[in-house]
Enzyme design. Structure first.
Site, PDB file in Angstrom:
ATOM      1  N   ALA A 143      -4.617  -2.491   1.817  1.00  0.00           N
ATOM      2  CA  ALA A 143      -4.302  -3.918   1.848  1.00  0.00           C
ATOM      3  C   ALA A 143      -2.827  -4.271   1.723  1.00  0.00           C
ATOM      4  CB  ALA A 143      -5.079  -4.639   0.746  1.00  0.00           C
ATOM      5  N   ALA A 144      -1.997  -3.410   1.119  1.00  0.00           N
ATOM      6  CA  ALA A 144      -0.596  -3.777   0.879  1.00  0.00           C
ATOM      7  C   ALA A 144       0.129  -4.001   2.199  1.00  0.00           C
ATOM      8  CB  ALA A 144       0.095  -2.690   0.067  1.00  0.00           C
ATOM      9  N   GLY A 147      -0.841  -9.480   3.405  1.00  0.00           N
ATOM     10  CA  GLY A 147      -0.973 -10.563   4.373  1.00  0.00           C
ATOM     11  C   GLY A 147      -2.380 -10.723   4.914  1.00  0.00           C
ATOM     12  N   LYS A 148      -3.025  -9.609   5.264  1.00  0.00           N
ATOM     13  CA  LYS A 148      -4.381  -9.697   5.804  1.00  0.00           C
ATOM     14  C   LYS A 148      -5.375 -10.112   4.718  1.00  0.00           C
ATOM     15  CE  LYS A 148      -3.835  -6.426   9.645  1.00  0.00           C
ATOM     16  NZ  LYS A 148      -2.501  -5.874   9.352  1.00  0.00           N
ATOM     17  N   GLU A 177      -5.049  -0.531  -2.722  1.00  0.00           N
ATOM     18  CA  GLU A 177      -3.838   0.209  -2.357  1.00  0.00           C
ATOM     19  C   GLU A 177      -3.642   1.330  -3.361  1.00  0.00           C
ATOM     20  OE1 GLU A 177      -0.873   1.998  -0.874  1.00  0.00           O
ATOM     21  OE2 GLU A 177      -1.641   0.260   0.236  1.00  0.00           O
ATOM     22  N   ASP A 210      -8.040   6.228  -3.913  1.00  0.00           N
ATOM     23  CA  ASP A 210      -7.587   7.020  -2.775  1.00  0.00           C
ATOM     24  C   ASP A 210      -8.713   7.103  -1.756  1.00  0.00           C
ATOM     25  OD1 ASP A 210      -6.646   8.839  -0.948  1.00  0.00           O
ATOM     26  OD2 ASP A 210      -6.042  10.344  -2.415  1.00  0.00           O
ATOM     27  N   CYS A 296      -1.087  -0.029  13.865  1.00  0.00           N
ATOM     28  CA  CYS A 296       0.014  -0.550  14.693  1.00  0.00           C
ATOM     29  C   CYS A 296       0.632   0.589  15.493  1.00  0.00           C
ATOM     30  CB  CYS A 296       1.055  -1.270  13.836  1.00  0.00           C
ATOM     31  SG  CYS A 296       1.786  -0.275  12.530  1.00  0.00           S
TER      32      CYS A 296
END
Length: 376
Positions: A143-144, A147-148, A177, A210, A296
């Protein structure tokens, strides 16, 4: 910074040549050289996601002159006439101001929460396709910086937020995270954007597990199969970051470490991590629930290749330990009919948003595939 030796320069040039050769093969030499690489080298374009927990829209934050240049972003499946009911309120600059930077987020005068989050609109597209509903139990696995997760929270609480209201139908958002520094940043960001009551009630939690460990799913608050929707925005090679570092370094007569250390085989190594995370995501979601896998990266190995490797591993686990579930890839065909093609191009198993897309949106890169867990 000391000047590079002749040998170092030679290695750096070899890495750059290998980088360009790899993606010229994947996307075609003409496209890579003439449109895709230049688009990747250009500054990242951002959208502004309104934090509805703080403000109704950005007209309360920006100047009248700025507001006049804003355009609401309409995602596939969200018709113009239904914008009032769409959970995500996000804006882009008009064409003339497309490269402009949004003002930074600021604390709202009444709530104290941050007003908006600036991010690539492709990320918001991915969240929209996962389509969480009020009452859904949602897990954001990587998640870090958050934003999402902020975007997901807008779906779970789409109406006017009442600070005293309980969780809607038992819905929750668990954001994870594993890295300590990034975990602290994630927690800090979410606390800056989301009402404190959501943390006190347990509707929102920040986790630190993890996801590459096979049994990490057992330690989740809701356990295996406990979530309706899982977002996996996996760590990846992030080639656009490499290109940006390379362009900046060249302007200063230097060689970027990111490009000098790039190797064609690193996607294969990265894919092992991504597959392990995908298996955790699939184990965490219930049968009938959905996983949105995203990166990405430009690499087929990290995108479609990970989906295919996940298929193989699930079949092995079914034979080895008798698991009674499988997963199927949703083609998003209905979304394509409603405009997904205006954002992305189809791949074997998903979609790829690229900044040289004919629409001129200049978003991405972002690969995503929507997966549904089903009975074996």
């Amino acid at each position: 910074m000391p000047a590079l030796t002749k040998a170092q320069k030679k290695l750096a040039q070899a890495a750059e040549d290998s980088f360009n050769r790899t993606y010229a093969v994947q996307f075609g030499a003409e496209r890579w050289q003439q449109s895709l690489y230049p688009a990747l080298a250009a500054p990242t374009r951002y959208a502004a996601l309104v934090n509805r927990f703080a403000v109704a829209d950005l007209t309360k934050v920006f100047s009248e002159e700025q507001v006049a240049k804003l355009q609401a972003i309409v995602f596939p499946g969200n018709q113009e006439s239904h914008q009032q009911s769409v959970p995500l309120k996000s804006y882009q600059w008009d064409v003339a101001e497309a490269e402009a930077t949004f003002p930074p987020p600021q604390p709202d005068s009444s709530s104290g929460l941050m007003t908006h989050w600036n991010l690539d609109a492709a990320s918001l597209l991915a969240v929209t396709l996962l389509d969480p509903k009020p009452g859904d139990k949602v897990f954001d696995l990587c998640a870090a910086p958050g934003g999402k997760s902020v975007a997901l929270s807008q779906f779970l609480r789409p109406g006017n937020y009442d600070n005293a209201s309980p969780s809607l139908a038992g819905g929750c958002l668990h954001s994870n995270e594993v890295n300590s520094g990034r975990n602290k940043r994630l927690a800090c960001n979410l606390q800056s954007y989301l009402p404190d009551a959501l943390f006190k009630s347990g509707e929102v939690k920040v986790l630190k597990l993890d996801g590459t460990e096979p049994f990490s799913v057992q330690t989740l608050p809701l356990g295996p199969g406990g979530y309706d929707k899982v977002l996996l925005d996996a760590p990846c090679s992030s080639e656009r970051h490499v290109v940006h570092a390379h362009v900046k370094a060249k302007q200063g007569g230097r060689v970027a470490d990111e490009m000098a250390s790039w190797r064609s085989g690193q996607s294969k190594k990265m894919a092992k991590t991504q597959v392990a995370l995908l298996m955790t995501a699939l184990k965490a979601v219930r049968v009938g629930g959905h996983v949105l896998y995203a990166t990405c990266s430009l690499s087929n190995e990290e995108n479609d290749g990970v989906i295919e490797k996940g298929m193989e591993l699930v079949q092995k686990e079914r034979k080895k330990s008798g698991v009674r579930w499988d997963f199927v890839v949703r083609t998003c065909g209905d979304l394509a009919a409603r405009g997904l093609g205006d954002w992305a191009e189809p791949t074997k198993h998903g979609w790829l948003v690229l900044p040289d897309h004919p629409s001129g949106g200049k978003w991405g890169p972002l690969f995503f595939a929507l997966l549904e867990k089903v009975e074996a």
